[in-house]
Each structure stands twice: as C-alpha cells, then as structure tokens.
Write a protein that holds these residues in place. Sequence first.
Motif, PDB file in Angstrom:
ATOM      1  N   HIS A 258       0.746  -1.186   0.094  1.00  0.00           N
ATOM      2  CA  HIS A 258       0.146  -0.052   0.166  1.00  0.00           C
ATOM      3  C   HIS A 258       1.080   1.281   0.004  1.00  0.00           C
ATOM      4  CE1 HIS A 258       0.954  -0.631   4.327  1.00  0.00           C
ATOM      5  NE2 HIS A 258       0.977   0.742   4.469  1.00  0.00           N
ATOM      6  N   LYS A 259       2.277   1.175   0.113  1.00  0.00           N
ATOM      7  CA  LYS A 259       3.072   2.190   0.212  1.00  0.00           C
ATOM      8  C   LYS A 259       3.393   2.733  -1.173  1.00  0.00           C
ATOM      9  CE  LYS A 259       5.013   1.910   4.723  1.00  0.00           C
ATOM     10  NZ  LYS A 259       6.546   2.054   5.226  1.00  0.00           N
ATOM     11  N   GLY A 260       3.900   4.081  -1.325  1.00  0.00           N
ATOM     12  CA  GLY A 260       4.480   4.655  -2.458  1.00  0.00           C
ATOM     13  C   GLY A 260       3.186   5.304  -3.317  1.00  0.00           C
ATOM     14  N   ARG A 261       3.846   6.042  -4.519  1.00  0.00           N
ATOM     15  CA  ARG A 261       2.986   6.687  -5.269  1.00  0.00           C
ATOM     16  C   ARG A 261       2.113   5.637  -6.207  1.00  0.00           C
ATOM     17  NH1 ARG A 261       8.062   8.669  -6.639  1.00  0.00           N
ATOM     18  NH2 ARG A 261       7.962   7.949  -8.607  1.00  0.00           N
ATOM     19  N   ALA A 262       0.883   6.371  -6.823  1.00  0.00           N
ATOM     20  CA  ALA A 262       0.080   5.531  -7.354  1.00  0.00           C
ATOM     21  C   ALA A 262       0.619   4.755  -8.662  1.00  0.00           C
ATOM     22  CB  ALA A 262      -1.062   6.372  -8.040  1.00  0.00           C
ATOM     23  N   GLU A 263       1.591   5.404  -9.286  1.00  0.00           N
ATOM     24  CA  GLU A 263       2.272   4.862 -10.531  1.00  0.00           C
ATOM     25  C   GLU A 263       3.138   3.543  -9.940  1.00  0.00           C
ATOM     26  OE1 GLU A 263       4.814   8.768 -10.013  1.00  0.00           O
ATOM     27  OE2 GLU A 263       2.752   7.939  -9.566  1.00  0.00           O
ATOM     28  N   LEU A 264       3.597   3.684  -8.816  1.00  0.00           N
ATOM     29  CA  LEU A 264       4.595   2.541  -8.212  1.00  0.00           C
ATOM     30  C   LEU A 264       3.461   1.446  -7.834  1.00  0.00           C
ATOM     31  CD1 LEU A 264       7.192   4.312  -6.015  1.00  0.00           C
ATOM     32  CD2 LEU A 264       7.847   3.050  -7.993  1.00  0.00           C
ATOM     33  N   ARG A 265       2.438   1.821  -7.260  1.00  0.00           N
ATOM     34  CA  ARG A 265       1.591   0.716  -7.016  1.00  0.00           C
ATOM     35  C   ARG A 265       0.995   0.085  -8.149  1.00  0.00           C
ATOM     36  NH1 ARG A 265      -0.087   4.457  -3.142  1.00  0.00           N
ATOM     37  NH2 ARG A 265      -2.168   4.887  -4.274  1.00  0.00           N
ATOM     38  N   GLU A 266       0.761   0.821  -9.217  1.00  0.00           N
ATOM     39  CA  GLU A 266       0.196   0.175 -10.422  1.00  0.00           C
ATOM     40  C   GLU A 266       1.510  -0.757 -11.375  1.00  0.00           C
ATOM     41  OE1 GLU A 266      -1.470   1.722 -14.979  1.00  0.00           O
ATOM     42  OE2 GLU A 266      -1.167   3.072 -13.225  1.00  0.00           O
ATOM     43  N   ALA A 267       2.760   0.078 -11.189  1.00  0.00           N
ATOM     44  CA  ALA A 267       3.723  -0.682 -11.730  1.00  0.00           C
ATOM     45  C   ALA A 267       3.867  -2.106 -11.060  1.00  0.00           C
ATOM     46  CB  ALA A 267       5.003   0.235 -11.637  1.00  0.00           C
ATOM     47  N   HIS A 268       3.642  -2.264  -9.871  1.00  0.00           N
ATOM     48  CA  HIS A 268       3.765  -3.289  -9.034  1.00  0.00           C
ATOM     49  C   HIS A 268       2.868  -4.490  -9.757  1.00  0.00           C
ATOM     50  CE1 HIS A 268       2.984  -6.200  -5.762  1.00  0.00           C
ATOM     51  NE2 HIS A 268       4.119  -5.748  -5.128  1.00  0.00           N
ATOM     52  N   ASP A 269       1.732  -4.198  -9.762  1.00  0.00           N
ATOM     53  CA  ASP A 269       0.621  -4.980 -10.351  1.00  0.00           C
ATOM     54  C   ASP A 269       1.166  -5.458 -11.937  1.00  0.00           C
ATOM     55  OD1 ASP A 269      -0.866  -4.803  -8.166  1.00  0.00           O
ATOM     56  OD2 ASP A 269      -2.097  -3.296  -8.867  1.00  0.00           O
ATOM     57  N   LEU A 270       1.726  -4.638 -12.870  1.00  0.00           N
ATOM     58  CA  LEU A 270       2.116  -5.052 -14.049  1.00  0.00           C
ATOM     59  C   LEU A 270       3.215  -5.933 -14.155  1.00  0.00           C
ATOM     60  CD1 LEU A 270       1.611  -1.417 -15.937  1.00  0.00           C
ATOM     61  CD2 LEU A 270       0.254  -3.512 -16.513  1.00  0.00           C
ATOM     62  N   ILE A 271       4.262  -5.450 -13.205  1.00  0.00           N
ATOM     63  CA  ILE A 271       5.578  -6.289 -13.419  1.00  0.00           C
ATOM     64  C   ILE A 271       5.135  -7.915 -12.731  1.00  0.00           C
ATOM     65  CG2 ILE A 271       7.692  -6.540 -12.213  1.00  0.00           C
ATOM     66  CD1 ILE A 271       8.052  -3.483 -12.233  1.00  0.00           C
ATOM     67  N   SER A 272       4.253  -7.526 -11.682  1.00  0.00           N
ATOM     68  CA  SER A 272       3.983  -9.026 -11.366  1.00  0.00           C
ATOM     69  C   SER A 272       3.097  -9.966 -12.248  1.00  0.00           C
ATOM     70  CB  SER A 272       3.055  -8.864  -9.981  1.00  0.00           C
ATOM     71  OG  SER A 272       2.522 -10.047  -9.377  1.00  0.00           O
ATOM     72  N   ALA A 273       2.106  -9.524 -13.141  1.00  0.00           N
ATOM     73  CA  ALA A 273       1.480 -10.025 -14.145  1.00  0.00           C
ATOM     74  C   ALA A 273       2.290 -10.554 -15.279  1.00  0.00           C
ATOM     75  CB  ALA A 273       0.375  -9.243 -14.522  1.00  0.00           C
ATOM     76  N   ASN A 274       3.509  -9.759 -15.456  1.00  0.00           N
ATOM     77  CA  ASN A 274       4.319 -10.117 -16.336  1.00  0.00           C
ATOM     78  C   ASN A 274       5.319 -11.158 -16.273  1.00  0.00           C
ATOM     79  OD1 ASN A 274       4.288  -8.881 -19.456  1.00  0.00           O
ATOM     80  ND2 ASN A 274       3.357  -7.303 -17.784  1.00  0.00           N
ATOM     81  N   ALA A 275       5.716 -11.440 -14.825  1.00  0.00           N
ATOM     82  CA  ALA A 275       6.859 -12.055 -14.325  1.00  0.00           C
ATOM     83  C   ALA A 275       6.768 -13.591 -15.064  1.00  0.00           C
ATOM     84  CB  ALA A 275       6.859 -12.095 -12.762  1.00  0.00           C
TER      85      ALA A 275
END
Length: 369
Positions: free
Chosen positions: A201-218
């Motif tokens: 839940h920490k960090g800027r909105a784009e970081l949280r969105e990037a977290h989900d995108l990277i996780s989905a592509n891993a």
Amino acid sequence: MTADSDQTRARPKRTIISVDAMGGDLGPATVVAGISRSAKKNDEIGFILHGRKDVLEPLVAKRKNLEGRCEIRDAPDVVSMDEKPSQVIRHGKETSMWSALESVRKGEATVCVSCGNTGALMLMSVVRLRKLPSIYRPAIAVLWPSRNPQGFNIMLDGGADIRADAKDLMQYALMGTSYARNGFGLKRPRVGLLNVGTEEHKGRAELREAHDLISANARKADFEFVGFVEGRDLPGTLCDVIVTDGFTGNIALKTGEGVAKLVSDLLKEAFRYTPLSRFASILAYASLQRLKKRIDPRRANGGVFLGLNGTVVKSHGAADAMGVSSAVKLAFQLAQTGFTEKLAARVASASMLDQDDATEESKASGDPA
C-alpha cells in the motif's frame, strides 16, 4: 559487424567496437590507453576510434598492440560536458560522439562506447539509432556492487529520463532481466521495484500500478518478482535487478559513489592516525587491497543504454585507463551474446502478450477488440 581485413585465416573474427575517443574528462590519451589495455587481454576485439586524427594517430602509434586493430575516423569537433543535448543535436554532426554512433547505425561496429556527456549521448543515441519497437522510454542500466554470486546488481533507470510511469517501469523490468541473462548468465533473474517501503500500500500511485503490471508479466517473461524493495537492498542479495525512475536512480547512484569515497577516505585517515595504526595497515594490506578491488567503481564502469536499435555503453566521464577497459569488456560481452536482438525479441514478445490479454478481456466484457 565482426572481423577486419588484416586478420589471417587462423585468427578468429574480431568484434568491432566503436569508441568516442574525445569525450572523457582525462582526454584521448586515457581512452587510447584503455583500449590498448583491452587489446592486450582480448585478441577478439577490434576498434574504430573517433576523434581528431592529428591527435589520435600519434597516440595509437605508441601502442604497438593496436597495430592493425584500430581504425581512426576523423571527427574535428567534441561534445563538451556542459553542452545542452538540444544544442548538440543541432550542431553535433562533426563530433566524435556522432561519428561513433554512426558506425553502429551503419553496421560497421556492434557496440558504441563513450565517456562523454550523458544527456547528449542518450539523446543522440535515440535520434541516430532509434528506439526499439514498443519501447516507451530508453533507460540506463548501471551495476551496483553486491553480495550476490555475480558480484553486482543491476539498477535502472540510472538517469536517462527523470520521469517514468507504470508502463515504463514494467518495460525497465523486462529490459533489466534481459541484461541480467546476457550480461551475467542469470537464467531466472529476481526483480525488485524500489519504493519507500516493502508494503504493497506504500508509494506513489504509479508505483503501485507498476507493481501489479510487473507481477502480471513475471511468469510470462520468466523472471521472479520479489515486490517492493528499499534503498538498503541495492547492494543486497534480495534481488538481481532493481527498477526505478531516472530521478531516483541517479540520486541513489551518486549517493552510493559519495559514500564509497567517504568510507575509503575515513579508512585512510584511521590507518594514518598513530604509528601503531600505520603498522596495523601494513599487516592488513592484503585484506585492504581485496576490499579496494571489491568496491572499486572502475570494475563496474559502464552504464548500458537499453531500448535502442544498437548497444551503447556509457563509461564514467572521469574513467581512467582501467575504467575505459572495463567499459570495453562489458561492450564485448554484450556483443558476443547478441544482446540487442535478444532484448528486442523479449520486449516484442511481452507486448504481444499484453495485446492478447487486452483482446481476451475485451471479448470477455463484450466490447469490440
């Protein structure tokens, strides 16, 4: 392109590296000394050296091991460290930096190495080499000494662009894993996303969105995503690739360099403090030399520009001959693996998967594709 016309049939074809000889703080003599050092160690490297011919010819002539392995291309102008990138693009066609990139663009050399102005080199690289299809923003990947078996972690972006949205950060992860595979032989690199904490839940909105995108592509891209990491993990063993924006990455990089110099200076002061401490430094000399070698930034010299139609290695502006040689070594290793082609294929594959996912979601929702 590999090989030069002076080689015998028994000698293996050489990988040609294009070198901007005029860009470093220490001048062309240091650059020539650096490529000479590389030539002594590796018979499979040849060079196209770009700069003022009247300056370079006598320097190269003094290095007998460069005979028949170094072609000089005359480029009368130099990009200074304080020039604005936009000015260089308008008036830089006669510079050694432009000429060095042209050799890669034309296929005469596989990799370009330069110690010059980072901003100018990046912008000129984008203009001359162009971005790979589907790449939003190129990035600079830098090496960070770590306790991982490979000895270094990869951090990107190191300062190519101060901005990065979620899709940019996801692409940085893909490019970083490709670099880890081809530069260090890591089959399944571990990727971390730099943040102010590890909680999701920490960090800027784009970081949280990037977290989900990277996780989905891993899973699709065959790397392990460890989630958010903190600054203390940069030299750690938690991951192999650290992803961040260029603003944060460049500050982290310069901070690390400053801390390393401070520790070195404090150690020197401590060992000079008393006669007993000076004697202790003699006893600890071998251990201190191992430590110095382990953290020596010259061994990790060379930021790689990722996301271009060609490989560019940016050496530190103040690099000495050893530093230039390290950058050339990295350039050679990447050339040998066909790095640019593999990176392009990986990014293209990920883009196709994302399009397929978007199409499936559209069909599922009943919307037209």
